[in-house]
Write a protein that holds these residues in place. Structure first.
Motif, short mmCIF file in Angstrom:
data_model
loop_
_atom_site.label_atom_id
_atom_site.label_comp_id
_atom_site.label_asym_id
_atom_site.label_seq_id
_atom_site.Cartn_x
_atom_site.Cartn_y
_atom_site.Cartn_z
N ILE A 75 32.16 48.04 42.71
CA ILE A 75 31.88 46.98 41.73
C ILE A 75 30.56 46.38 42.19
O ILE A 75 30.46 45.82 43.29
CB ILE A 75 33.03 45.96 41.59
N LEU A 99 44.61 46.55 38.79
CA LEU A 99 44.57 45.60 39.90
C LEU A 99 44.87 44.20 39.38
O LEU A 99 44.19 43.72 38.46
CB LEU A 99 43.17 45.60 40.55
N VAL A 120 36.35 43.58 36.14
CA VAL A 120 37.30 42.55 35.71
C VAL A 120 37.38 42.67 34.19
O VAL A 120 36.36 42.77 33.50
CB VAL A 120 36.78 41.15 36.15
N LYS A 178 45.93 45.09 48.01
CA LYS A 178 44.51 45.10 48.40
C LYS A 178 44.24 43.86 49.24
O LYS A 178 44.75 42.78 48.93
CB LYS A 178 43.60 45.11 47.17
N THR A 193 41.11 45.22 36.14
CA THR A 193 42.06 44.15 36.44
C THR A 193 42.88 43.85 35.19
O THR A 193 42.44 44.10 34.06
CB THR A 193 41.36 42.85 36.87
N HIS A 218 38.69 46.34 51.13
CA HIS A 218 37.67 45.69 50.30
C HIS A 218 36.59 45.15 51.24
O HIS A 218 36.86 44.23 52.01
CB HIS A 218 38.33 44.56 49.49
N ASP A 243 46.50 42.05 44.61
CA ASP A 243 45.58 41.48 45.59
C ASP A 243 46.33 40.50 46.49
O ASP A 243 47.18 39.75 46.01
CB ASP A 243 44.49 40.69 44.85
N GLY A 249 44.00 41.20 40.36
CA GLY A 249 43.04 40.66 41.32
C GLY A 249 43.24 39.16 41.54
O GLY A 249 43.73 38.45 40.65
N ASP A 250 42.79 38.70 42.71
CA ASP A 250 42.81 37.24 42.90
C ASP A 250 41.68 36.61 42.07
O ASP A 250 41.56 35.38 41.99
CB ASP A 250 42.75 36.84 44.39
N SER A 251 40.90 37.47 41.39
CA SER A 251 39.94 36.98 40.40
C SER A 251 40.67 36.20 39.30
O SER A 251 40.02 35.49 38.52
CB SER A 251 39.17 38.15 39.78
N VAL A 282 37.55 49.21 48.15
CA VAL A 282 36.61 48.63 47.19
C VAL A 282 35.31 48.31 47.93
O VAL A 282 35.34 47.69 49.00
CB VAL A 282 37.19 47.36 46.53
O1 KIV Z 1 39.94 40.11 42.49
C1 KIV Z 1 39.43 41.09 41.92
O2 KIV Z 1 39.47 41.23 40.70
C2 KIV Z 1 38.77 42.07 42.76
C3 KIV Z 1 38.00 43.15 42.07
C4 KIV Z 1 36.80 42.62 41.44
C5 KIV Z 1 37.71 44.29 42.98
O3 KIV Z 1 38.84 42.00 43.94
#
Ligand code: KIV
Length: 267
Positions: A205, A43, A217, A115, A24, A139, A85, A45-47, A182
């Motif tokens: 992951i 990515l 991440v 994603k 990410t 995912h 994401d 990510g929404d993380s 994923v």
């Molecule tokens: O949001 C994110 O970073 C993710 C990854 C951990 C796959 O979905």
């Protein structure tokens, strides 16, 4: 620079048995560094909700936030495939909403693929996005946007019924036209079965070593996190300690009048 990574190349990597590496990133400088290091997929990510914004879950993340971070990352990355994401409520409400959200991530964010979380329940949505000629990464397994249904960030697929559901979900994602998927927070043998049976690459992951690729991440990899650290996370450096040490030295230098010194002053 090696050649630009594309969706067909990611599919080819599975056929050749080459591992895919995804990380990410949420900002320009990190994207540039990891891109230059040779990562295949970045990515957004929404993380970002938990590691950048400090939310407790990914649920509050908005489409605007993902677009903002994707735009920054797209300026720093030259080679890696850029996946954005889809945040909660940007695709679950209707296929029309999903298409508009995807359009914005591509047009305004500069993403090359998107994603989204979900299996059978999202098959029609994935198909509709693929019909727009936008590549989709699925995912399944532990899907953080389903935290309230799961009752926490728990490993999924340990019971037979759940295991079957995850396999069905993975096949539904492939059949709907996703180019990769994923697998998060599932037992390694389940991930191995899915990886063997799917034609599209699996990116794991917390899903063991048998996946076609791995994602982490970036803050987890760099050790810029606070405990508790999930079992699947490997911190390759203690970034938190490095930052603390540097900041402490800066404080000491300023207080003692050692900074700025001759070298860091203009004449
Ligand atoms: O949001 C994110 O970073 C993710 C990854 C951990 C796959 O979905």
């Amino acid at each position: 620079m090696k050649e630009k990574v594309t969706v067909p190349q990611i599919l080819l990597m599975k056929q050749k048995g080459e591992k895919i590496v995804m990380l990410t990133a949420y900002d320009w400088i990190t994207a540039r560094i990891i891109d230059e290091s040779g990562i295949e997929i970045i990515l957004v990510g929404d993380s970002l909700g938990t590691v950048i914004a400090g939310y407790e879950t990914t649920l509050p993340v908005t489409l605007e936030e993902v677009i903002y971070h994707t735009r920054a990352v797209s300026r720093g990355r030259k080679r890696a495939l850029l996946v954005a994401d889809m945040p909660f409520l940007s695709y679950q409400s209707s296929i029309r909403d999903a298409k508009i959200s995807v359009g914005r991530l591509i047009k305004e964010g500069g993403a090359e693929a998107v994603k989204l979380e979900g299996g059978k329940n999202m098959a029609d949505t994935i198909k509709a996005i693929v019909d727009m000629d936008i590549p989709v990464m699925g995912h399944v397994g532990l899907t953080p946007q389903s935290i309230h249904r799961m009752g926490g960030y728990r490993v999924q697929g340990r019971e037979e019924r759940q295991r079957e559901r995850i396999i069905e979900d993975a096949f539904a994602v492939e059949e709907a036209g996703a180019f990769s998927i994923v697998l998060e927070g599932i037992p390694y043998d389940l991930a191995a079965t899915i990886t063997k049976d799917l034609k599209i690459p699996t990116i794991g992951i917390g899903a063991g070593v048998h996946c076609d690729g791995q994602v982490l991440v970036i803050q987890d990899l760099l050790g810029i996190t606070f405990p508790p650290r999930p079992k699947f996370v490997k911190a390759y450096v203690n970034g938190g300690e490095i930052i603390r040490k540097a900041v402490r030295e800066f404080i000491d230098d300023v207080k003692a009048g050692r900074f700025p010194d001759e070298e860091h002053s203009y004449h």
